[in-house]
Motif scaffolding. Structure first.
Motif, PDB file in Angstrom:
ATOM      1  N   PRO A   1      12.944  -3.327  35.626  1.00 33.05           N
ATOM      2  CA  PRO A   1      12.458  -2.343  36.571  1.00 33.05           C
ATOM      3  C   PRO A   1      13.571  -1.848  37.484  1.00 33.05           C
TER       4      PRO A   1
ATOM      5  N   GLU B   1      10.415   8.929  37.305  1.00 35.03           N
ATOM      6  CA  GLU B   1      10.432   7.735  36.466  1.00 35.03           C
ATOM      7  C   GLU B   1      10.634   6.476  37.302  1.00 35.03           C
TER       8      GLU B   1
ATOM      9  N   GLU C   1       7.980   3.430  37.696  1.00 33.18           N
ATOM     10  CA  GLU C   1       8.397   2.069  37.346  1.00 33.18           C
ATOM     11  C   GLU C   1       8.220   1.123  38.520  1.00 33.18           C
TER      12      GLU C   1
ATOM     13  N   GLN D   1       4.589   0.306  38.826  1.00 31.46           N
ATOM     14  CA  GLN D   1       4.196  -0.667  37.813  1.00 31.46           C
ATOM     15  C   GLN D   1       4.733  -2.050  38.140  1.00 31.46           C
ATOM     16  N   LYS D   2       5.947  -2.112  38.672  1.00 32.56           N
ATOM     17  CA  LYS D   2       6.536  -3.403  39.047  1.00 32.56           C
ATOM     18  C   LYS D   2       5.699  -4.069  40.138  1.00 32.56           C
TER      19      LYS D   2
END
Length: 408
Positions: free
Chosen positions: A32, A141, A145, A148-149
């Motif tokens: 990440p 992006e 990310e 999501q991390k």
């Protein structure tokens, strides 16, 4: 002692967010990208060695204007100003600034000594626009990310504002007005009464985290939100005649096999793994919601390399599958183990298998009922005496009469 160990094991293997099938769009895990804090990033001058922290960007912009006569257009719309400056610093070392920037002449009618040329760097230049688009895509992006991390971060600790769940690190700060309160109860009451259960949109510190800022170049979230999109609605042009639905593939509970119909996936699981979900549904008389919980329970146990029947944990999925195939496929634990509210939530967010389940009564609509304890009364009964003699109400009245005799 065993119960404590099992509880700790569940804590390590808990799934707080839905997983995603790799075959249906989830890529391989990657490292990440951590979004750097603004105070840690530096802005470099395009022409000299001057540099300042990002939070002091106005100082550098003033320096560029006064010392180098350069103006950068639409600064706030540049997704990553540090990367933008580094790129152009390299380009200005290769070619003169006049090859890229528009020249603005000031005081053109005055004395020659008072005339000055200023340079404007903006997205009218194709190279500049391409750079801005790439930086915007890159930041999008990174933001996704980072989101999501944070979703996958199992070490995140906070204190819940609305219950006694203990998590460390809560600063007792209101999300909206950013005031600090002395305890959780006061903060909770404040956010509820003041309707401060949201981030303050006027705090532009959060702008770089809004995904909407990176969807359309040259527009902020405020501009997109204020647009009138009624003109985009054209009922007459709606033509769905050429639209075709793509078949949804359901994934096997035990392997990566996919089928487009429930019958095919049932046959595969029965022939390849010896698992008969239809038989379990009939034996246990499972309704739709119980089937959902059972499927999510089995998926979660298999994802954690644990036998869903005996709860034995294995080091690999292959070892676990070998163990299950040795007589544990149709062996379910007590219903209380998997018939839990937590299994209402899908283990895999794109699990089409759940959409193909049906209620337990759907397959039995055409089958006769063989339960002799339930009387079936037709509408055209001619002998009411028989009905009265066999009536449940009649039996209740008899029992009631017995109670009265006993009481007397």
């Amino acid at each position: 002692m065993a119960a404590c160990e099992r509880t700790a094991d569940y804590g390590r293997d808990s799934i707080l967010e839905p997983l995603s099938f790799p075959e249906l769009g989830a890529g391989s895990p990657s490292t990440p990208i951590v979004v750097q804090h603004p105070s840690d990033e530096l802005l470099v001058c395009l022409f000299c060695s001057e540099s300042v922290p990002l939070l002091q960007k106005d100082t550098l912009l003033r320096h560029l204007l006064l010392e180098h006569k350069l103006v950068i257009a639409d600064i706030k719309l540049i997704a990553s100003l540090p990367r933008y400056l580094v790129y152009w610093k390299g380009r200005f070392l290769e070619q003169p600034v006049t090859d890229f920037c528009s020249v603005i002449k000031t005081n053109s009618t005055g004395p020659v000594e008072k005339r000055e040329d200023y340079f404007l760097l903006c997205d009218v230049l194709p190279e500049d626009r391409i750079l801005r688009e790439r930086l915007q895509q890159k930041r999008l992006e990174e933001v996704l990310e980072q989101q999501q991390k944070e979703r996958d971060d199992c070490y995140f600790h906070r204190l819940c504002l609305f219950c006694s769940e203990e998590c460390t690190g809560n600063s007792l700060q209101c999300l909206y007005c950013e005031k600090i309160f002395r305890d959780k109860s006061t903060l909770k009451d404040h956010m509820r009464k003041k309707a401060h259960r949201r981030i303050n949109a006027n705090n532009h510190e959060y702008d770089r985290f809004y995904v909407i800022n990176y969807l359309e170049l040259g527009k902020t979230w405020e501009e997109v939100q204020s647009e009138d999109d009624r003109e985009l609605v054209d009922v007459e042009d709606d033509d769905w005649s050429d639209w075709h639905a793509h078949p949804v593939s359901a994934v096997c509970l035990f392997c990566d096999h996919q089928s487009e119909t429930m019958d095919q996936i049932y046959i595969h699981m029965k022939d390849s793994h010896g698992f008969d979900l239809h038989n379990l549904k009939m034996e246990l008389n499972l309704n739709f919601y119980q089937q959902v919980k059972l499927v999510n329970f089995i998926r979660r146990q298999i994802h954690q390399s644990r036998c869903y029947g005996c709860q034995k944990k294995f080091d690999s999925r292959a070892d676990m599958m070998d163990h299950i195939s040795e007589g544990h496929v149709m062996k379910l634990p007590e219903m209380s183990t998997w018939d839990q509210p937590q299994y209402y939530f899908p283990t895999y967010e794109n699990d089409a298998f759940l959409c193909t389940l049906s209620d337990s009564n759907d397959d039995e609509d055409n089958e006769p009922c063989h339960n002799e304890d339930i009387p079936v009364i037709a509408e055209d009964i001619s002998d009411l005496r028989v009905l009265k003699q066999n009536s449940v109400l009649n039996q209740l009245l008899k029992n009631r009469g017995c109670f009265r005799k006993d009481d007397a």
